[in-house]
Design a protein around this motif. Structure first.
Motif, PDB file in Angstrom:
ATOM      1  N   HIS A 230      -8.317  -0.362  -6.353  1.00  0.00           N
ATOM      2  CA  HIS A 230      -6.871  -0.153  -6.505  1.00  0.00           C
ATOM      3  C   HIS A 230      -6.107  -1.398  -6.059  1.00  0.00           C
ATOM      4  O   HIS A 230      -5.170  -1.833  -6.742  1.00  0.00           O
ATOM      5  N   ILE A 231      -6.512  -1.979  -4.938  1.00  0.00           N
ATOM      6  CA  ILE A 231      -5.842  -3.177  -4.423  1.00  0.00           C
ATOM      7  C   ILE A 231      -6.010  -4.331  -5.407  1.00  0.00           C
ATOM      8  O   ILE A 231      -5.074  -5.073  -5.694  1.00  0.00           O
ATOM      9  N   ALA A 232      -7.242  -4.483  -5.946  1.00  0.00           N
ATOM     10  CA  ALA A 232      -7.502  -5.582  -6.876  1.00  0.00           C
ATOM     11  C   ALA A 232      -6.675  -5.431  -8.155  1.00  0.00           C
ATOM     12  O   ALA A 232      -6.197  -6.421  -8.717  1.00  0.00           O
ATOM     13  N   GLU A 233      -6.496  -4.184  -8.604  1.00  0.00           N
ATOM     14  CA  GLU A 233      -5.785  -3.954  -9.862  1.00  0.00           C
ATOM     15  C   GLU A 233      -4.269  -3.997  -9.705  1.00  0.00           C
ATOM     16  O   GLU A 233      -3.552  -4.428 -10.617  1.00  0.00           O
ATOM     17  N   THR A 234      -3.763  -3.544  -8.558  1.00  0.00           N
ATOM     18  CA  THR A 234      -2.310  -3.422  -8.387  1.00  0.00           C
ATOM     19  C   THR A 234      -1.723  -4.436  -7.412  1.00  0.00           C
ATOM     20  O   THR A 234      -0.506  -4.637  -7.406  1.00  0.00           O
ATOM     21  N   PRO A 238      -2.890   1.609  -1.460  1.00  0.00           N
ATOM     22  CA  PRO A 238      -2.492   2.939  -1.914  1.00  0.00           C
ATOM     23  C   PRO A 238      -1.320   3.434  -1.074  1.00  0.00           C
ATOM     24  O   PRO A 238      -1.271   3.191   0.143  1.00  0.00           O
ATOM     25  N   PRO A 239      -0.344   4.122  -1.680  1.00  0.00           N
ATOM     26  CA  PRO A 239       0.887   4.471  -0.960  1.00  0.00           C
ATOM     27  C   PRO A 239       0.670   5.187   0.363  1.00  0.00           C
ATOM     28  O   PRO A 239       1.321   4.865   1.366  1.00  0.00           O
ATOM     29  N   LEU A 314      -6.758  11.501   4.020  1.00  0.00           N
ATOM     30  CA  LEU A 314      -5.971  11.348   2.792  1.00  0.00           C
ATOM     31  C   LEU A 314      -6.938  11.273   1.611  1.00  0.00           C
ATOM     32  O   LEU A 314      -7.282  10.185   1.148  1.00  0.00           O
ATOM     33  N   PRO A 315      -7.408  12.422   1.097  1.00  0.00           N
ATOM     34  CA  PRO A 315      -8.486  12.415   0.097  1.00  0.00           C
ATOM     35  C   PRO A 315      -8.043  12.158  -1.330  1.00  0.00           C
ATOM     36  O   PRO A 315      -8.890  12.096  -2.220  1.00  0.00           O
ATOM     37  N   HIS A 344       2.242  10.701  -0.476  1.00  0.00           N
ATOM     38  CA  HIS A 344       3.250   9.727  -0.887  1.00  0.00           C
ATOM     39  C   HIS A 344       4.583   9.930  -0.161  1.00  0.00           C
ATOM     40  O   HIS A 344       5.519   9.172  -0.396  1.00  0.00           O
ATOM     41  N   ASP A 345       4.642  10.920   0.715  1.00  0.00           N
ATOM     42  CA  ASP A 345       5.870  11.198   1.463  1.00  0.00           C
ATOM     43  C   ASP A 345       5.764  10.537   2.838  1.00  0.00           C
ATOM     44  O   ASP A 345       5.004  11.002   3.696  1.00  0.00           O
ATOM     45  N   PRO A 346       6.497   9.447   3.093  1.00  0.00           N
ATOM     46  CA  PRO A 346       6.362   8.742   4.366  1.00  0.00           C
ATOM     47  C   PRO A 346       6.710   9.601   5.577  1.00  0.00           C
ATOM     48  O   PRO A 346       6.144   9.409   6.659  1.00  0.00           O
TER      49      PRO A 346
END
Length: 390
Positions: A230-234, A238-239, A314-315, A344-346
């Motif tokens: 995910h890091i490499a692509e975006t 992750p949020p 966080l699965p 995704h809710d901080p």
């Protein structure tokens, strides 16, 4: 006794390494068979290894278990017969890339026993071909081993017979489960032998900061392998995990993020309270860790419980990781934010982390699970059980 051990991927081998050490200490021989990464991990653990099926991209693609291991028990049991037939075809394709080598190795080395992880079905086929006991060693809490093995009996029957297993795909002589009773899934009825989980995820030279007590509460943040993709692509975390790092800064905690060095330049600007380090074994860090945050992998889950450290899981959308997250929360030793909306809710992430840092009952529950794990028979006792199978 001569033991042939195999695993589909290195992370499946890790929980079996303490058993290999106990076998070696008892005077038995152990040989690990697998792909390049598995053999490399075996060598790092001081074990002899043998590459089967060649190496490179093709080999890695063939040894991937496929999407069937990415679902929970309910979804597995709801699959139609045609869906299972397609899964079986993928299994046979994967095994076709290296089963000749694997069986030939078994016949040359002549083990008395084969030990395999739950999804490396080649191990049981080799055991059946050689007429020796096959043992399945789970990697931690899961609710998919039973359904998968039952389907392997159907989907791999003819393949197993081709290689000399007269009765088709053989049932394991023993299921070893390194989970305490409190972490067994609901409705778990497989006749497993419970054994003590001994953390192992490699070795490293420890820096001084990892040994000395931190000045502020430490939160250990562990990402799964697909998070690296995910890091490499975006070019972003992750949020949910990004919210964790921000929450640590707001709550006055130090966050430690072990991640492969290749991803460090892609992380962007992080709070000053975050310590980014190259990936290394987490076990030694847990002595001074207040909370672990992770994706639901069994290794991080069990290692945290052994250390009595509460967890935030966080699965994401992966049901088999959600199973682990649910078990962690059920134990009282952690909190699960299973849905993407939650992750995704901080505010929810911050509140969950604040609860784990501030509420003592989570830590007490985590320590209770740790005591339960410590009370189970360890690798030495398991060696005696395996000797009795011969």
């Amino acid at each position: 006794m001569r033991v042939l051990m195999t695993a589909l991927v290195p992370s499946h081998l890790m929980p079996m390494v303490p058993l290999t050490w106990a076998l070696r200490a008892a005077g038995h021989e152990v040989l690990v068979a697998g792909d390049t990464d598995v053999v490399r991990s075996a060598r790092a653990a001081g074990l002899d290894g043998r590459l089967i099926g060649g190496s490179g991209t093709t080999r890695q693609q063939q040894t991937r278990p496929g999407a069937v291991t990415m679902v929970g028990r309910g979804a597995l049991e709801q699959r139609a017969e045609s869906e299972w037939a397609a899964v079986g075809a993928r299994w046979r394709h994967r095994l076709g890339g290296y089963l000749d080598d694997f069986v030939a190795l078994g016949r040359a080395w002549q083990p008395d026993l084969v030990v395999t992880d739950p999804v490396e079905f080649g191990g049981l086929i080799v055991a059946g071909a050689l007429g020796v006991p096959g043992v399945v060693h789970r990697y931690g809490p899961d609710d998919i081993t039973g359904p998968l093995l039952r389907q392997a009996v159907v989907q791999l029957r003819d393949l197993a017979r081709e290689y000399g297993s007269a009765d088709g795909f053989p049932a394991p002589a023993l299921l070893v489960d390194p989970s305490p009773p409190s972490l067994l899934p609901e409705g778990e009825d497989d006749p497993s032998l419970l054994t003590r989980y001994i953390p192992y995820s490699g070795t490293a030279e420890l820096p001084a900061w990892a040994i000395e007590p931190p000045e502020r509460p430490r939160v250990l943040v562990c990402l799964g392998m697909w998070h690296g993709r995910h890091i490499a692509e975006t070019g972003t975390l992750p949020p949910g995990f990004r919210h964790v790092l921000d929450a640590c800064a707001q709550l006055g905690a130090e966050a430690v993020l072990p991640i492969d060095a290749e991803y460090h330049p892609l992380l962007g600007e992080l709070p000053a309270t975050v310590r980014v380090v190259d990936r290394f074994p987490i076990g030694p860090l847990l002595r001074h860790t207040a909370v672990t945050v992770h994706h639901g992998g069994s290794g991080t889950t069990m290692t945290s419980f052994v250390a009595g450290v509460p967890q935030l899981v966080l699965p994401g959308d992966k049901p088999f990781l959600q199973t682990t997250a649910r078990l962690v929360e059920r134990s009282g030793g952690g909190i699960s934010l299973a849905g993407e909306e939650q992750q995704h809710d901080p505010r929810l992430v911050r509140q969950a982390l604040a609860d784990l840092l501030g509420e003592e009952h989570h830590r007490k529950a985590a320590r209770a699970v740790g005591a339960e794990i410590a009370g189970l028979p360890g690798p030495t006792e398991l060696v005696r059980t395996l000797e009795g199978l011969i």
